[in-house]
Design a protein around this motif. Structure first.
Motif, PDB file in Angstrom:
ATOM      1  N   VAL A  42      -7.335  19.818  53.287  1.00  0.00           N
ATOM      2  CA  VAL A  42      -8.347  19.066  54.028  1.00  0.00           C
ATOM      3  C   VAL A  42      -8.404  17.654  53.460  1.00  0.00           C
ATOM      4  O   VAL A  42      -8.144  17.432  52.277  1.00  0.00           O
ATOM      5  CB  VAL A  42      -9.746  19.720  53.958  1.00  0.00           C
ATOM      6  N   ARG A  60     -17.368  20.987  64.294  1.00  0.00           N
ATOM      7  CA  ARG A  60     -16.442  21.784  65.086  1.00  0.00           C
ATOM      8  C   ARG A  60     -17.062  22.166  66.429  1.00  0.00           C
ATOM      9  O   ARG A  60     -18.283  22.300  66.559  1.00  0.00           O
ATOM     10  CB  ARG A  60     -16.047  23.044  64.308  1.00  0.00           C
ATOM     11  N   HIS A  67     -15.818  29.712  63.009  1.00  0.00           N
ATOM     12  CA  HIS A  67     -16.690  28.653  62.486  1.00  0.00           C
ATOM     13  C   HIS A  67     -17.174  27.681  63.566  1.00  0.00           C
ATOM     14  O   HIS A  67     -17.119  26.460  63.385  1.00  0.00           O
ATOM     15  CB  HIS A  67     -15.972  27.875  61.373  1.00  0.00           C
ATOM     16  N   GLN A  70     -19.734  24.350  63.007  1.00  0.00           N
ATOM     17  CA  GLN A  70     -19.916  24.048  61.587  1.00  0.00           C
ATOM     18  C   GLN A  70     -19.390  22.659  61.238  1.00  0.00           C
ATOM     19  O   GLN A  70     -18.533  22.101  61.919  1.00  0.00           O
ATOM     20  CB  GLN A  70     -19.231  25.107  60.724  1.00  0.00           C
ATOM     21  N   ALA A  72     -17.231  20.230  58.949  1.00  0.00           N
ATOM     22  CA  ALA A  72     -15.982  20.428  58.212  1.00  0.00           C
ATOM     23  C   ALA A  72     -15.286  19.093  57.948  1.00  0.00           C
ATOM     24  O   ALA A  72     -15.562  18.087  58.609  1.00  0.00           O
ATOM     25  CB  ALA A  72     -15.048  21.335  59.008  1.00  0.00           C
ATOM     26  N   THR A 115     -11.487  30.135  49.931  1.00  0.00           N
ATOM     27  CA  THR A 115     -12.520  30.413  50.920  1.00  0.00           C
ATOM     28  C   THR A 115     -12.651  31.908  51.195  1.00  0.00           C
ATOM     29  O   THR A 115     -11.727  32.689  50.921  1.00  0.00           O
ATOM     30  CB  THR A 115     -12.212  29.711  52.259  1.00  0.00           C
ATOM     31  N   THR A 186     -17.390  23.317  52.752  1.00  0.00           N
ATOM     32  CA  THR A 186     -17.509  21.853  52.801  1.00  0.00           C
ATOM     33  C   THR A 186     -18.494  21.364  51.759  1.00  0.00           C
ATOM     34  O   THR A 186     -18.211  20.419  51.005  1.00  0.00           O
ATOM     35  CB  THR A 186     -17.931  21.403  54.209  1.00  0.00           C
TER      36      THR A 186
END
Length: 200
Positions: A42, A60, A67, A70, A72, A115, A186
């Motif tokens: 990322v 998103r 997700h 969310q 990000a 994650t 995040t």
């Protein structure tokens, strides 16, 4: 202010902390030995201009299966054609928000973050050298927005919350900003950066 922000980031990346995880606040969690994590990258894009240092984030699409809605960083899984996680982060940033890789000075990377969805994410810190007009990827990115760097680098702006996840209480960091609820991986990645480059 601009030079100070970049210098703090560069200094932090010389001696970064250890790897982080979505399970950091849940020490009772037992992770299976030999688990296979998918590599991903990322981009943590930092824009510096007369308005002050900011971090670029995305919201998103609410129509996504995984997700939805969310907050990000631009980024995603490392494909076979990507040389490494940095290449993946830069490619995904181009695809998701229209950020030209040639407009990004890569300052370095933080240690990997694991994650709950089984990814081994490398957060790549990048200086966006010139302002650009974001072009959100249709169907995946609902919004591109900016958060003052000082907000996410202030450890006092983070708090710990909890919710049930797969039958157990899972604790995680949040760092809300206005209407944006920044949480999960995040927020944990931002917290890790704040611990080495932020303010108390």
């Amino acid at each position: 202010m601009k030079d100070d922000a970049l210098e703090r980031m560069r200094s932090a990346l010389i001696r970064p902390p250890g790897a982080t995880s979505d399970f950091d606040l849940n020490p009772e969690t037992v992770l299976p030995e030999g688990r296979r994590l998918r590599p991903a990258g990322v981009l943590v894009p930092i824009l510096l201009d007369d308005a002050g240092p900011r971090v670029i984030l995305t919201k998103r699409s609410s129509a996504l299966k995984h997700h939805p809605g969310q907050i990000a960083f631009p980024g995603g899984k490392q494909d076979k054609g990507d040389a490494d996680a940095t290449a993946a982060a830069l490619r995904e940033a181009r695809e998701e928000i229209g950020l030209d890789p040639g407009n990004v000075e890569v300052l370095g990377a933080m240690p990997v973050h694991e994650t709950v969805t089984g990814f081994r994410v490398t957060p790549v810190i990048g200086h966006v050298m010139r302002p650009f007009d974001p072009a959100p990827e249709a169907g995946e990115v609902e919004e591109v927005f900016e958060v003052p760097l000082a907000h996410v680098m202030g450890r006092g702006n983070f708090r710990i919350e909890a919710r049930l996840w797969r039958g157990t209480l899972r604790r995680y960091y949040v760092v809300p900003f206005g209407p944006y609820y920044i949480w999960g991986a995040t927020a944990r990645i931002l917290r890790g950066i704040a611990e080495v480059a932020g303010e108390p």
